[in-house]
Design a protein around this motif. Structure first.
Motif, PDB file in Angstrom:
ATOM      1  N   SER A 167       0.843  -1.147   0.030  1.00 35.21           N
ATOM      2  CA  SER A 167      -0.067   0.032  -0.056  1.00 35.21           C
ATOM      3  C   SER A 167       0.931   1.098   0.007  1.00 35.21           C
ATOM      4  O   SER A 167       0.587   2.515  -0.826  1.00 35.21           O
ATOM      5  CB  SER A 167      -0.825   0.070   1.240  1.00 35.21           C
ATOM      6  OG  SER A 167      -1.720  -0.950   1.104  1.00 35.21           O
ATOM      7  N   LYS A 168       1.968   1.316   0.643  1.00 36.08           N
ATOM      8  CA  LYS A 168       3.061   2.266   0.750  1.00 36.08           C
ATOM      9  C   LYS A 168       3.485   2.284  -0.771  1.00 36.08           C
ATOM     10  O   LYS A 168       3.606   3.703  -1.176  1.00 36.08           O
ATOM     11  CB  LYS A 168       3.977   2.021   1.687  1.00 36.08           C
ATOM     12  CG  LYS A 168       3.788   2.205   3.216  1.00 36.08           C
ATOM     13  CD  LYS A 168       5.203   1.980   3.937  1.00 36.08           C
ATOM     14  CE  LYS A 168       4.754   1.872   5.373  1.00 36.08           C
ATOM     15  NZ  LYS A 168       5.946   1.891   6.208  1.00 36.08           N
ATOM     16  N   ILE A 169       3.843   1.545  -1.498  1.00 35.50           N
ATOM     17  CA  ILE A 169       4.439   1.708  -2.592  1.00 35.50           C
ATOM     18  C   ILE A 169       3.362   2.253  -3.666  1.00 35.50           C
ATOM     19  O   ILE A 169       3.652   3.031  -4.419  1.00 35.50           O
ATOM     20  CB  ILE A 169       5.080   0.142  -3.111  1.00 35.50           C
ATOM     21  CG1 ILE A 169       5.993  -0.189  -2.408  1.00 35.50           C
ATOM     22  CG2 ILE A 169       5.154   0.226  -4.485  1.00 35.50           C
ATOM     23  CD1 ILE A 169       6.782  -1.520  -2.495  1.00 35.50           C
ATOM     24  N   ALA A 170       2.165   1.496  -3.449  1.00 32.89           N
ATOM     25  CA  ALA A 170       1.127   1.943  -4.281  1.00 32.89           C
ATOM     26  C   ALA A 170       0.668   3.639  -4.301  1.00 32.89           C
ATOM     27  O   ALA A 170       0.760   4.347  -5.111  1.00 32.89           O
ATOM     28  CB  ALA A 170      -0.149   1.132  -4.203  1.00 32.89           C
ATOM     29  N   ALA A 171       0.876   4.087  -2.830  1.00 28.27           N
ATOM     30  CA  ALA A 171       0.436   5.485  -2.605  1.00 28.27           C
ATOM     31  C   ALA A 171       1.538   6.131  -3.168  1.00 28.27           C
ATOM     32  O   ALA A 171       1.228   7.458  -3.818  1.00 28.27           O
ATOM     33  CB  ALA A 171       0.173   5.406  -0.921  1.00 28.27           C
ATOM     34  N   ARG A 172       2.799   5.747  -3.050  1.00 29.40           N
ATOM     35  CA  ARG A 172       3.877   6.528  -3.561  1.00 29.40           C
ATOM     36  C   ARG A 172       3.972   6.623  -5.096  1.00 29.40           C
ATOM     37  O   ARG A 172       4.042   7.794  -5.508  1.00 29.40           O
ATOM     38  CB  ARG A 172       5.001   5.981  -2.991  1.00 29.40           C
ATOM     39  CG  ARG A 172       5.542   6.390  -1.484  1.00 29.40           C
ATOM     40  CD  ARG A 172       6.791   5.647  -1.255  1.00 29.40           C
ATOM     41  NE  ARG A 172       6.931   5.858   0.289  1.00 29.40           N
ATOM     42  CZ  ARG A 172       7.611   5.303   1.225  1.00 29.40           C
ATOM     43  NH1 ARG A 172       8.547   4.514   0.563  1.00 29.40           N
ATOM     44  NH2 ARG A 172       7.595   5.593   2.451  1.00 29.40           N
ATOM     45  N   ARG A 173       3.628   5.656  -5.710  1.00 27.02           N
ATOM     46  CA  ARG A 173       3.552   5.581  -7.317  1.00 27.02           C
ATOM     47  C   ARG A 173       2.451   6.485  -7.554  1.00 27.02           C
ATOM     48  O   ARG A 173       2.352   7.443  -8.677  1.00 27.02           O
ATOM     49  CB  ARG A 173       2.931   4.199  -7.594  1.00 27.02           C
ATOM     50  CG  ARG A 173       4.307   3.315  -7.751  1.00 27.02           C
ATOM     51  CD  ARG A 173       4.130   2.079  -8.214  1.00 27.02           C
ATOM     52  NE  ARG A 173       5.346   0.960  -8.356  1.00 27.02           N
ATOM     53  CZ  ARG A 173       5.091  -0.083  -8.529  1.00 27.02           C
ATOM     54  NH1 ARG A 173       3.756  -0.885  -8.865  1.00 27.02           N
ATOM     55  NH2 ARG A 173       6.116  -0.970  -8.611  1.00 27.02           N
ATOM     56  N   CYS A 174       1.201   6.449  -6.854  1.00 22.45           N
ATOM     57  CA  CYS A 174       0.155   7.381  -7.307  1.00 22.45           C
ATOM     58  C   CYS A 174       0.572   8.709  -7.028  1.00 22.45           C
ATOM     59  O   CYS A 174       0.343   9.667  -7.931  1.00 22.45           O
ATOM     60  CB  CYS A 174      -1.105   7.030  -6.352  1.00 22.45           C
ATOM     61  SG  CYS A 174      -2.586   8.056  -6.717  1.00 22.45           S
ATOM     62  N   HIS A 175       1.387   9.164  -5.889  1.00 20.71           N
ATOM     63  CA  HIS A 175       1.608  10.573  -5.591  1.00 20.71           C
ATOM     64  C   HIS A 175       2.598  11.076  -6.947  1.00 20.71           C
ATOM     65  O   HIS A 175       2.202  12.155  -7.168  1.00 20.71           O
ATOM     66  CB  HIS A 175       2.525  10.644  -4.390  1.00 20.71           C
ATOM     67  CG  HIS A 175       1.776  10.707  -3.267  1.00 20.71           C
ATOM     68  ND1 HIS A 175       2.075  11.370  -2.112  1.00 20.71           N
ATOM     69  CD2 HIS A 175       0.380   9.852  -2.935  1.00 20.71           C
ATOM     70  CE1 HIS A 175       1.171  10.990  -1.214  1.00 20.71           C
ATOM     71  NE2 HIS A 175       0.039  10.411  -1.684  1.00 20.71           N
ATOM     72  N   ARG A 176       3.435  10.132  -7.450  1.00 25.12           N
ATOM     73  CA  ARG A 176       4.313  10.462  -8.220  1.00 25.12           C
ATOM     74  C   ARG A 176       3.584  10.891  -9.666  1.00 25.12           C
ATOM     75  O   ARG A 176       4.043  11.918 -10.463  1.00 25.12           O
ATOM     76  CB  ARG A 176       5.519   9.602  -8.617  1.00 25.12           C
ATOM     77  CG  ARG A 176       6.752   9.739  -7.631  1.00 25.12           C
ATOM     78  CD  ARG A 176       7.875   8.732  -7.976  1.00 25.12           C
ATOM     79  NE  ARG A 176       7.471   7.504  -8.177  1.00 25.12           N
ATOM     80  CZ  ARG A 176       7.652   6.596  -7.369  1.00 25.12           C
ATOM     81  NH1 ARG A 176       8.109   6.932  -5.826  1.00 25.12           N
ATOM     82  NH2 ARG A 176       7.296   5.343  -7.614  1.00 25.12           N
ATOM     83  N   ALA A 177       2.708   9.848 -10.073  1.00 27.76           N
ATOM     84  CA  ALA A 177       1.846   9.944 -11.164  1.00 27.76           C
ATOM     85  C   ALA A 177       1.285  11.378 -11.112  1.00 27.76           C
ATOM     86  O   ALA A 177       0.999  12.214 -12.029  1.00 27.76           O
ATOM     87  CB  ALA A 177       1.133   8.813 -11.496  1.00 27.76           C
ATOM     88  N   LYS A 178       0.122  11.655 -10.184  1.00 24.29           N
ATOM     89  CA  LYS A 178      -0.786  12.795  -9.883  1.00 24.29           C
ATOM     90  C   LYS A 178       0.247  14.086  -9.906  1.00 24.29           C
ATOM     91  O   LYS A 178      -0.282  15.163 -10.648  1.00 24.29           O
ATOM     92  CB  LYS A 178      -1.519  12.637  -8.866  1.00 24.29           C
ATOM     93  CG  LYS A 178      -2.750  11.451  -8.543  1.00 24.29           C
ATOM     94  CD  LYS A 178      -3.413  11.546  -9.856  1.00 24.29           C
ATOM     95  CE  LYS A 178      -4.157  10.310  -9.947  1.00 24.29           C
ATOM     96  NZ  LYS A 178      -5.068  10.260 -11.278  1.00 24.29           N
ATOM     97  N   LEU A 179       1.299  13.995  -9.198  1.00 24.49           N
ATOM     98  CA  LEU A 179       2.130  15.219  -9.143  1.00 24.49           C
ATOM     99  C   LEU A 179       2.497  15.610 -10.681  1.00 24.49           C
ATOM    100  O   LEU A 179       2.532  16.699 -10.905  1.00 24.49           O
ATOM    101  CB  LEU A 179       3.324  15.330  -8.399  1.00 24.49           C
ATOM    102  CG  LEU A 179       2.960  15.092  -6.923  1.00 24.49           C
ATOM    103  CD1 LEU A 179       4.090  15.004  -5.892  1.00 24.49           C
ATOM    104  CD2 LEU A 179       2.380  16.746  -6.304  1.00 24.49           C
ATOM    105  N   ALA A 180       3.019  14.475 -11.444  1.00 20.64           N
ATOM    106  CA  ALA A 180       3.451  14.806 -12.574  1.00 20.64           C
ATOM    107  C   ALA A 180       2.324  15.185 -13.503  1.00 20.64           C
ATOM    108  O   ALA A 180       2.491  16.242 -14.335  1.00 20.64           O
ATOM    109  CB  ALA A 180       3.926  13.705 -13.382  1.00 20.64           C
ATOM    110  N   GLU A 181       0.998  14.906 -13.275  1.00 18.75           N
ATOM    111  CA  GLU A 181       0.063  15.062 -14.094  1.00 18.75           C
ATOM    112  C   GLU A 181      -0.277  16.886 -13.762  1.00 18.75           C
ATOM    113  O   GLU A 181      -0.600  17.610 -14.707  1.00 18.75           O
ATOM    114  CB  GLU A 181      -1.390  14.480 -13.646  1.00 18.75           C
ATOM    115  CG  GLU A 181      -1.526  13.054 -14.407  1.00 18.75           C
ATOM    116  CD  GLU A 181      -2.632  12.325 -13.613  1.00 18.75           C
ATOM    117  OE1 GLU A 181      -3.727  13.236 -13.678  1.00 18.75           O
ATOM    118  OE2 GLU A 181      -2.552  11.219 -13.638  1.00 18.75           O
ATOM    119  N   VAL A 182      -0.463  17.178 -12.500  1.00 21.07           N
ATOM    120  CA  VAL A 182      -0.676  18.515 -12.310  1.00 21.07           C
ATOM    121  C   VAL A 182       0.550  19.523 -12.417  1.00 21.07           C
ATOM    122  O   VAL A 182       0.221  20.879 -12.736  1.00 21.07           O
ATOM    123  CB  VAL A 182      -1.364  18.836 -10.554  1.00 21.07           C
ATOM    124  CG1 VAL A 182      -2.588  17.891 -10.591  1.00 21.07           C
ATOM    125  CG2 VAL A 182      -0.090  18.355  -9.624  1.00 21.07           C
TER     126      VAL A 182
END
Length: 104
Positions: free
Chosen positions: A67-82
């Motif tokens: 879950s930590k890994i998934a959350a960090r991946r999501c953070h990186r992807a969303k930050l790149a989007e915005v």
């Protein structure tokens, strides 16, 4: 038996990624009240964007490693989007300030 273990780990990791992505409902970030011509206004926008990403992706404070890994991946992807949207907002503010200065 050794060939099954990596497949099970991959299945677990994929399901954790799916859980992180299911939370991705749109979040509005307002910046109308911020002065995009100032460094303080831009920092405030960055804080709001980071807060929105945390709301969408969750935090990475989970005990579960996947879950930590998934959350960090999501953070990186969303930050790149915005990032592109954020840069466009800042650039637009800069251009409008230059246009006002040129008109004087």
């Amino acid at each position: 038996m050794l060939k099954i273990l990596p497949i099970l780990l991959l299945a677990t990791m994929t399901s954790a990624d799916a859980v992180a992505q299911t939370r991705s409902e749109p979040v509005r970030v307002s910046y109308r009240d911020l002065d995009m011509h100032s460094a303080d206004g831009i920092r405030a926008l960055d804080r709001r964007l980071l807060s929105a990403v945390r709301k969408v992706c969750g935090d990475d404070l989970s005990i579960d490693t996947w879950s930590k890994i998934a959350a960090r991946r999501c953070h990186r992807a969303k930050l790149a989007e915005v990032r592109a949207l954020r840069d466009a907002v800042v650039a637009r503010a800069s251009r409008s300030a230059e246009a006002v200065a040129a008109a004087r």
